[in-house]
Design a protein around this motif. Structure first.
Motif, PDB file in Angstrom:
ATOM      1  N   PRO A  20       0.808  -1.219   0.000  1.00 24.76           N
ATOM      2  CA  PRO A  20       0.000   0.000   0.000  1.00 24.76           C
ATOM      3  C   PRO A  20       0.844   1.274   0.000  1.00 24.76           C
ATOM      4  O   PRO A  20       1.942   1.312   0.569  1.00 24.76           O
ATOM      5  CB  PRO A  20      -0.830  -0.095   1.278  1.00 24.76           C
ATOM      6  N   ASP A  21       0.311   2.303  -0.652  1.00 24.23           N
ATOM      7  CA  ASP A  21       0.958   3.610  -0.598  1.00 24.23           C
ATOM      8  C   ASP A  21       1.056   4.072   0.841  1.00 24.23           C
ATOM      9  O   ASP A  21       0.198   3.767   1.671  1.00 24.23           O
ATOM     10  CB  ASP A  21       0.132   4.644  -1.366  1.00 24.23           C
ATOM     11  N   LEU A  22       2.092   4.830   1.120  1.00 22.90           N
ATOM     12  CA  LEU A  22       2.248   5.489   2.409  1.00 22.90           C
ATOM     13  C   LEU A  22       2.250   6.987   2.108  1.00 22.90           C
ATOM     14  O   LEU A  22       3.290   7.574   1.816  1.00 22.90           O
ATOM     15  CB  LEU A  22       3.562   5.057   3.080  1.00 22.90           C
ATOM     16  N   LEU A  23       1.061   7.570   2.108  1.00 19.17           N
ATOM     17  CA  LEU A  23       0.898   8.963   1.710  1.00 19.17           C
ATOM     18  C   LEU A  23      -0.022   9.684   2.685  1.00 19.17           C
ATOM     19  O   LEU A  23      -0.915   9.078   3.266  1.00 19.17           O
ATOM     20  CB  LEU A  23       0.307   9.044   0.299  1.00 19.17           C
ATOM     21  N   ALA A  24       0.223  10.981   2.830  1.00 18.71           N
ATOM     22  CA  ALA A  24      -0.601  11.846   3.663  1.00 18.71           C
ATOM     23  C   ALA A  24      -0.399  13.275   3.155  1.00 18.71           C
ATOM     24  O   ALA A  24       0.621  13.568   2.522  1.00 18.71           O
ATOM     25  CB  ALA A  24      -0.186  11.735   5.139  1.00 18.71           C
ATOM     26  N   PRO A  25      -1.323  14.160   3.450  1.00 18.62           N
ATOM     27  CA  PRO A  25      -1.152  15.547   3.013  1.00 18.62           C
ATOM     28  C   PRO A  25       0.069  16.209   3.650  1.00 18.62           C
ATOM     29  O   PRO A  25       0.384  15.970   4.819  1.00 18.62           O
ATOM     30  CB  PRO A  25      -2.438  16.235   3.484  1.00 18.62           C
ATOM     31  N   GLY A  26       0.746  17.042   2.867  1.00 20.66           N
ATOM     32  CA  GLY A  26       1.806  17.901   3.395  1.00 20.66           C
ATOM     33  C   GLY A  26       3.110  17.239   3.772  1.00 20.66           C
ATOM     34  O   GLY A  26       3.857  17.769   4.591  1.00 20.66           O
ATOM     35  N   LEU A  27       3.445  16.106   3.183  1.00 19.53           N
ATOM     36  CA  LEU A  27       4.723  15.462   3.491  1.00 19.53           C
ATOM     37  C   LEU A  27       5.888  16.297   2.960  1.00 19.53           C
ATOM     38  O   LEU A  27       5.744  17.035   1.988  1.00 19.53           O
ATOM     39  CB  LEU A  27       4.775  14.061   2.873  1.00 19.53           C
ATOM     40  N   ASP A  28       7.029  16.136   3.578  1.00 20.50           N
ATOM     41  CA  ASP A  28       8.238  16.774   3.063  1.00 20.50           C
ATOM     42  C   ASP A  28       8.733  16.068   1.808  1.00 20.50           C
ATOM     43  O   ASP A  28       9.278  16.696   0.905  1.00 20.50           O
ATOM     44  CB  ASP A  28       9.370  16.731   4.105  1.00 20.50           C
ATOM     45  N   LEU A  29       8.547  14.744   1.760  1.00 23.93           N
ATOM     46  CA  LEU A  29       9.151  13.952   0.698  1.00 23.93           C
ATOM     47  C   LEU A  29       8.353  12.680   0.466  1.00 23.93           C
ATOM     48  O   LEU A  29       7.922  12.039   1.424  1.00 23.93           O
ATOM     49  CB  LEU A  29      10.587  13.572   1.109  1.00 23.93           C
ATOM     50  N   VAL A  30       8.207  12.322  -0.805  1.00 24.89           N
ATOM     51  CA  VAL A  30       7.649  11.028  -1.190  1.00 24.89           C
ATOM     52  C   VAL A  30       8.688  10.336  -2.063  1.00 24.89           C
ATOM     53  O   VAL A  30       9.140  10.901  -3.062  1.00 24.89           O
ATOM     54  CB  VAL A  30       6.323  11.174  -1.965  1.00 24.89           C
ATOM     55  N   PHE A  31       9.086   9.136  -1.669  1.00 25.44           N
ATOM     56  CA  PHE A  31       9.945   8.303  -2.506  1.00 25.44           C
ATOM     57  C   PHE A  31       9.069   7.534  -3.475  1.00 25.44           C
ATOM     58  O   PHE A  31       8.028   6.998  -3.080  1.00 25.44           O
ATOM     59  CB  PHE A  31      10.741   7.308  -1.654  1.00 25.44           C
ATOM     60  N   CYS A  32       9.506   7.448  -4.729  1.00 27.67           N
ATOM     61  CA  CYS A  32       8.757   6.711  -5.743  1.00 27.67           C
ATOM     62  C   CYS A  32       9.690   5.766  -6.484  1.00 27.67           C
ATOM     63  O   CYS A  32      10.669   6.204  -7.088  1.00 27.67           O
ATOM     64  CB  CYS A  32       8.101   7.675  -6.728  1.00 27.67           C
ATOM     65  N   GLY A  33       9.366   4.478  -6.435  1.00 24.50           N
ATOM     66  CA  GLY A  33      10.110   3.471  -7.190  1.00 24.50           C
ATOM     67  C   GLY A  33       9.280   2.979  -8.358  1.00 24.50           C
ATOM     68  O   GLY A  33       8.193   3.503  -8.633  1.00 24.50           O
ATOM     69  N   THR A  34       9.769   1.947  -9.030  1.00 30.63           N
ATOM     70  CA  THR A  34       9.013   1.389 -10.147  1.00 30.63           C
ATOM     71  C   THR A  34       7.954   0.407  -9.649  1.00 30.63           C
ATOM     72  O   THR A  34       6.780   0.555  -9.969  1.00 30.63           O
ATOM     73  CB  THR A  34       9.933   0.693 -11.165  1.00 30.63           C
ATOM     74  N   ALA A  35       8.358  -0.603  -8.871  1.00 26.85           N
ATOM     75  CA  ALA A  35       7.443  -1.632  -8.375  1.00 26.85           C
ATOM     76  C   ALA A  35       8.149  -2.406  -7.266  1.00 26.85           C
ATOM     77  O   ALA A  35       9.379  -2.386  -7.173  1.00 26.85           O
ATOM     78  CB  ALA A  35       7.058  -2.582  -9.506  1.00 26.85           C
ATOM     79  N   PRO A  36       7.390  -3.119  -6.449  1.00 26.23           N
ATOM     80  CA  PRO A  36       8.030  -3.929  -5.405  1.00 26.23           C
ATOM     81  C   PRO A  36       8.868  -5.063  -6.007  1.00 26.23           C
ATOM     82  O   PRO A  36       8.529  -5.613  -7.055  1.00 26.23           O
ATOM     83  CB  PRO A  36       6.853  -4.519  -4.627  1.00 26.23           C
ATOM     84  N   SER A  37       9.934  -5.395  -5.332  1.00 26.51           N
ATOM     85  CA  SER A  37      10.716  -6.577  -5.686  1.00 26.51           C
ATOM     86  C   SER A  37       9.952  -7.811  -5.208  1.00 26.51           C
ATOM     87  O   SER A  37       9.006  -7.692  -4.414  1.00 26.51           O
ATOM     88  CB  SER A  37      12.076  -6.528  -4.989  1.00 26.51           C
ATOM     89  N   PRO A  38      10.353  -9.004  -5.630  1.00 25.66           N
ATOM     90  CA  PRO A  38       9.704 -10.207  -5.074  1.00 25.66           C
ATOM     91  C   PRO A  38       9.786 -10.270  -3.548  1.00 25.66           C
ATOM     92  O   PRO A  38       8.820 -10.665  -2.896  1.00 25.66           O
ATOM     93  CB  PRO A  38      10.470 -11.350  -5.740  1.00 25.66           C
ATOM     94  N   ALA A  39      10.919  -9.846  -2.986  1.00 20.99           N
ATOM     95  CA  ALA A  39      11.061  -9.856  -1.520  1.00 20.99           C
ATOM     96  C   ALA A  39      10.096  -8.858  -0.876  1.00 20.99           C
ATOM     97  O   ALA A  39       9.498  -9.149   0.163  1.00 20.99           O
ATOM     98  CB  ALA A  39      12.500  -9.539  -1.118  1.00 20.99           C
ATOM     99  N   SER A  40       9.939  -7.691  -1.470  1.00 21.46           N
ATOM    100  CA  SER A  40       9.014  -6.699  -0.928  1.00 21.46           C
ATOM    101  C   SER A  40       7.569  -7.170  -1.051  1.00 21.46           C
ATOM    102  O   SER A  40       6.758  -6.960  -0.152  1.00 21.46           O
ATOM    103  CB  SER A  40       9.194  -5.361  -1.646  1.00 21.46           C
ATOM    104  N   TYR A  41       7.264  -7.802  -2.172  1.00 25.62           N
ATOM    105  CA  TYR A  41       5.916  -8.361  -2.349  1.00 25.62           C
ATOM    106  C   TYR A  41       5.636  -9.410  -1.270  1.00 25.62           C
ATOM    107  O   TYR A  41       4.584  -9.397  -0.638  1.00 25.62           O
ATOM    108  CB  TYR A  41       5.780  -8.958  -3.741  1.00 25.62           C
ATOM    109  N   ALA A  42       6.578 -10.315  -1.050  1.00 24.77           N
ATOM    110  CA  ALA A  42       6.395 -11.372  -0.052  1.00 24.77           C
ATOM    111  C   ALA A  42       6.234 -10.793   1.356  1.00 24.77           C
ATOM    112  O   ALA A  42       5.405 -11.270   2.134  1.00 24.77           O
ATOM    113  CB  ALA A  42       7.563 -12.342  -0.098  1.00 24.77           C
ATOM    114  N   ALA A  43       6.999  -9.754   1.659  1.00 23.31           N
ATOM    115  CA  ALA A  43       6.955  -9.138   2.990  1.00 23.31           C
ATOM    116  C   ALA A  43       5.852  -8.093   3.111  1.00 23.31           C
ATOM    117  O   ALA A  43       5.554  -7.643   4.217  1.00 23.31           O
ATOM    118  CB  ALA A  43       8.304  -8.490   3.300  1.00 23.31           C
ATOM    119  N   ARG A  44       5.279  -7.684   1.967  1.00 29.80           N
ATOM    120  CA  ARG A  44       4.309  -6.584   1.923  1.00 29.80           C
ATOM    121  C   ARG A  44       4.902  -5.348   2.595  1.00 29.80           C
ATOM    122  O   ARG A  44       4.260  -4.658   3.380  1.00 29.80           O
ATOM    123  CB  ARG A  44       2.983  -6.963   2.570  1.00 29.80           C
TER     124      ARG A  44
END
Length: 187
Positions: A20-44
């Motif tokens: 899931p996105d981790l977003l909220a109004p007024g953040l200082d910074l949002v990191f944006c990647g292409t897509a989760p890796s298999p490890a990130s998908y498995a770990a959510r």
């Protein structure tokens, strides 16, 4: 080049976002990647591959007071940092992902909705796809995106280690840390 079909294990159907996105109004910074890796998908969890330097780098450049584990990613909101990906429906290495699933329009809409001060793409490929431009240099870009300053970072992936440089990460950290100092002075 778009692939006609990905193996079923690389797609998640009918279950919303893989991580899931981790977003909220007024953040200082949002990191944006292409897509989760298999490890990130498995770990959510974002940047969960043990060879990925993302979490160590956040700590090294002073964006977090300690080195977080990927499972603690929701805590980034307390430091006014968010996370998202261009592709919210597939996981894998960039060459395994389908071009049609890279949703720059959705990213732009999120930036308009949440209004972060900056967006940092965690690879040149993500930046190229998100900005619709090629041949981008690392660091802060001259043009913003939907009102946010834009940074292009060296990929923290272990697969991209030969292109690694900490300098653009230091630049985005300096931007965020200055915003934090300004808030402290105004408090």
């Amino acid at each position: 080049m778009a692939q006609a079909s990905l193996p079923e294990k690389r797609r998640e159907r009918g279950h919303g976002h893989l991580v899931p996105d981790l977003l909220a109004p007024g953040l200082d910074l949002v990191f944006c990647g292409t897509a989760p890796s298999p490890a990130s998908y498995a770990a959510r969890a974002y940047y969960a591959n043990p060879g990925n330097a993302f979490w160590a780098t956040l700590y090294a450049v002073g964006l977090t007071p300690e080195r977080l584990t990927p499972q603690r990613y929701p805590e980034l909101l307390s430091w006014r940092i968010g996370l998202t990906d261009l592709n919210k429906t597939e996981y894998g290495s960039d060459h395994e992902l389908s071009a049609h699933a890279m949703d720059a329009k959705a990213l732009h809409a999120k930036l308009r909705k949440y209004r972060p001060a900056a967006v940092a793409f965690t690879s040149k490929n993500a930046a190229s796809l998100g900005l619709g431009r090629k041949a981008l240099a690392y660091g802060r870009q001259a043009e913003g995106l939907e009102g946010a300053a834009v940074f292009v970072l060296a990929s923290p992936s272990g697969r991209a280690r030969s292109f690694w440089t900490l300098a653009p990460w230091c630049a985005v950290a300096a931007f965020v840390l200055e915003r934090r100092r300004q808030r402290e002075r105004q408090a």
